[in-house]
Design a protein around this motif. Structure first.
Motif, PDB file in Angstrom:
ATOM      1  N   UNK A   9     -49.974 -34.158  52.768  1.00  0.00           N
ATOM      2  CA  UNK A   9     -49.934 -34.958  53.997  1.00  0.00           C
ATOM      3  C   UNK A   9     -51.331 -35.051  54.613  1.00  0.00           C
ATOM      4  N   UNK A  10     -52.058 -33.944  54.585  1.00  0.00           N
ATOM      5  CA  UNK A  10     -53.415 -33.940  55.143  1.00  0.00           C
ATOM      6  C   UNK A  10     -54.335 -34.849  54.330  1.00  0.00           C
ATOM      7  N   UNK A  11     -54.186 -34.845  53.011  1.00  0.00           N
ATOM      8  CA  UNK A  11     -55.004 -35.724  52.178  1.00  0.00           C
ATOM      9  C   UNK A  11     -54.665 -37.184  52.456  1.00  0.00           C
ATOM     10  N   UNK A  12     -53.385 -37.482  52.578  1.00  0.00           N
ATOM     11  CA  UNK A  12     -52.977 -38.858  52.911  1.00  0.00           C
ATOM     12  C   UNK A  12     -53.602 -39.302  54.234  1.00  0.00           C
ATOM     13  N   UNK A  13     -53.573 -38.417  55.198  1.00  0.00           N
ATOM     14  CA  UNK A  13     -54.111 -38.751  56.515  1.00  0.00           C
ATOM     15  C   UNK A  13     -55.617 -38.961  56.451  1.00  0.00           C
ATOM     16  N   UNK A  14     -56.317 -38.053  55.766  1.00  0.00           N
ATOM     17  CA  UNK A  14     -57.777 -38.160  55.680  1.00  0.00           C
ATOM     18  C   UNK A  14     -58.192 -39.410  54.907  1.00  0.00           C
ATOM     19  N   UNK A  15     -57.463 -39.736  53.831  1.00  0.00           N
ATOM     20  CA  UNK A  15     -57.809 -40.913  53.047  1.00  0.00           C
ATOM     21  C   UNK A  15     -57.438 -42.206  53.762  1.00  0.00           C
ATOM     22  N   UNK A  16     -56.645 -42.098  54.839  1.00  0.00           N
ATOM     23  CA  UNK A  16     -56.339 -43.258  55.686  1.00  0.00           C
ATOM     24  C   UNK A  16     -57.326 -43.385  56.838  1.00  0.00           C
ATOM     25  N   UNK A  17     -58.395 -42.590  56.765  1.00  0.00           N
ATOM     26  CA  UNK A  17     -59.480 -42.614  57.757  1.00  0.00           C
ATOM     27  C   UNK A  17     -59.028 -42.125  59.124  1.00  0.00           C
ATOM     28  N   UNK A  18     -58.076 -41.224  59.133  1.00  0.00           N
ATOM     29  CA  UNK A  18     -57.640 -40.590  60.372  1.00  0.00           C
ATOM     30  C   UNK A  18     -58.273 -39.203  60.453  1.00  0.00           C
ATOM     31  N   UNK A  19     -58.689 -38.824  61.649  1.00  0.00           N
ATOM     32  CA  UNK A  19     -59.274 -37.504  61.840  1.00  0.00           C
ATOM     33  C   UNK A  19     -58.188 -36.439  61.737  1.00  0.00           C
ATOM     34  N   UNK A  20     -58.522 -35.347  61.075  1.00  0.00           N
ATOM     35  CA  UNK A  20     -57.591 -34.236  60.947  1.00  0.00           C
ATOM     36  C   UNK A  20     -57.890 -33.169  61.988  1.00  0.00           C
ATOM     37  N   UNK A  21     -56.883 -32.426  62.408  1.00  0.00           N
ATOM     38  CA  UNK A  21     -57.159 -31.243  63.231  1.00  0.00           C
ATOM     39  C   UNK A  21     -58.018 -30.274  62.437  1.00  0.00           C
ATOM     40  N   UNK A  22     -59.063 -29.759  63.040  1.00  0.00           N
ATOM     41  CA  UNK A  22     -59.944 -28.828  62.336  1.00  0.00           C
ATOM     42  C   UNK A  22     -59.175 -27.579  61.952  1.00  0.00           C
ATOM     43  N   UNK A  23     -59.385 -27.139  60.726  1.00  0.00           N
ATOM     44  CA  UNK A  23     -58.731 -25.927  60.245  1.00  0.00           C
ATOM     45  C   UNK A  23     -59.698 -25.172  59.348  1.00  0.00           C
ATOM     46  N   UNK A  24     -59.605 -23.856  59.373  1.00  0.00           N
ATOM     47  CA  UNK A  24     -60.450 -23.030  58.518  1.00  0.00           C
ATOM     48  C   UNK A  24     -59.596 -21.961  57.843  1.00  0.00           C
ATOM     49  N   UNK A  25     -60.036 -21.555  56.658  1.00  0.00           N
ATOM     50  CA  UNK A  25     -59.359 -20.514  55.899  1.00  0.00           C
ATOM     51  C   UNK A  25     -60.233 -20.196  54.694  1.00  0.00           C
ATOM     52  N   UNK A  26     -59.847 -19.206  53.924  1.00  0.00           N
ATOM     53  CA  UNK A  26     -60.509 -19.010  52.642  1.00  0.00           C
ATOM     54  C   UNK A  26     -60.168 -20.214  51.773  1.00  0.00           C
ATOM     55  N   UNK A  27     -61.178 -20.907  51.264  1.00  0.00           N
ATOM     56  CA  UNK A  27     -60.914 -22.151  50.546  1.00  0.00           C
ATOM     57  C   UNK A  27     -61.911 -22.320  49.400  1.00  0.00           C
ATOM     58  N   UNK A  28     -61.566 -23.165  48.410  1.00  0.00           N
ATOM     59  CA  UNK A  28     -62.412 -23.339  47.228  1.00  0.00           C
ATOM     60  C   UNK A  28     -63.359 -24.530  47.294  1.00  0.00           C
ATOM     61  N   UNK A  29     -63.534 -25.136  48.471  1.00  0.00           N
ATOM     62  CA  UNK A  29     -64.300 -26.391  48.548  1.00  0.00           C
ATOM     63  C   UNK A  29     -65.729 -26.213  48.041  1.00  0.00           C
ATOM     64  N   UNK A  30     -66.424 -25.196  48.536  1.00  0.00           N
ATOM     65  CA  UNK A  30     -67.818 -24.984  48.099  1.00  0.00           C
ATOM     66  C   UNK A  30     -67.882 -24.669  46.611  1.00  0.00           C
TER      67      UNK A  30
END
Length: 242
Positions: free
Chosen positions: A179-200
């Motif tokens: 759902x978050x990916x759908x929202x972001x790819x629709x050019x909508x801002x997401x609520x900021x969230x942080x966690x241990x993640x693999x992005x880097x």
């Protein structure tokens, strides 16, 4: 630093400075260490061409060297079989890329699966701020309909301090990543969230295997397709590459 940048200016003046060694592995490693001390060498072996050695780098990249380490080359090695030219370099690099991509747990991806069992899968290095990534994402339902599972990994094109990076982190840290990916790819801002993640980590992997833009699409066999492809063509390629 990429291998291409390293070899671009350093190799020409290197031949006279590398001592001859009887052991090709030792001689070639000495050359590459002189170029880049931390070059990620995985293996050195004889290539299909007599007298030429191939250097496998982490991430699937391939270099070629003479047995004494005094000559290095980066490029494609072809073998002619009848009227066909087989790109041996591309074959070897694709196997290396497939090994790296297949080692990523799907739990570290954002996965869009068909309702029926998938016939093939693609792995897409994506940036939510990328227009062609958004266009490709709009065609994910069609890819799913054709039996293709879409697995997203993160590649913030502008680096780890960019808006795209922050958005990707928010996607990966969302309770519902799809759902978050759908929202972001629709050019909508997401609520900021942080966690241990693999992005880097995924961004670093993309750079290592040669990704320099998004979307970058990896087939099941490790073949890397740079840029957007329409769903029908992409599905066909994925099915042929599984």
């Amino acid at each position: 630093m990429s291998v291409i940048r390293v070899l671009g200016g350093a190799v020409l003046g290197l031949a006279a400075s590398i001592a001859f060694a009887d052991d090709p592995d030792q001689a070639i490693r000495a050359t590459l260490t002189k170029l880049q001390p931390n070059m990620p060498i995985e293996a050195i072996a004889e290539s299909p061409m007599t007298g030429l050695y191939q250097v496998h780098l982490k991430g699937g990249r391939l270099l070629y060297a003479s047995a004494d380490g005094q000559f290095l080359m980066q490029g494609n090695l072809y073998q002619f079989k009848g009227n066909d030219a087989v790109n041996l370099t591309r074959q070897a690099e694709s196997k290396g890329v497939a090994k790296e991509i297949n080692s990523i747990p799907t739990s570290e991806m954002v996965v869009f699966s068909p309702k029926e069992p998938a016939k093939a899968h693609i792995t897409v290095f994506t940036d939510t701020d990328c227009g062609y990534c958004q266009k490709l994402h709009s065609e994910v339902p069609e890819l799913n309909r054709r039996g293709i599972e879409v697995r997203y990994v993160a590649f913030p094109r502008q680096g780890l301090e960019s808006h795209g990076y922050n958005t990707l982190v928010s996607v990966w840290c969302a309770k519902d990543r799809q759902a978050a990916m759908n929202q972001a790819k629709s050019r909508q801002e997401l609520p900021a969230a942080t966690c241990d993640n693999p992005v880097a980590k995924q961004y670093e992997l993309g750079q290592m295997i040669g990704v320099n833009g998004t979307p970058a699409i990896v087939m099941g066999n490790g073949e890397l397709i740079p840029g957007y492809q329409p769903a029908p063509e992409l599905a066909k390629a994925a099915l042929e590459a599984k």
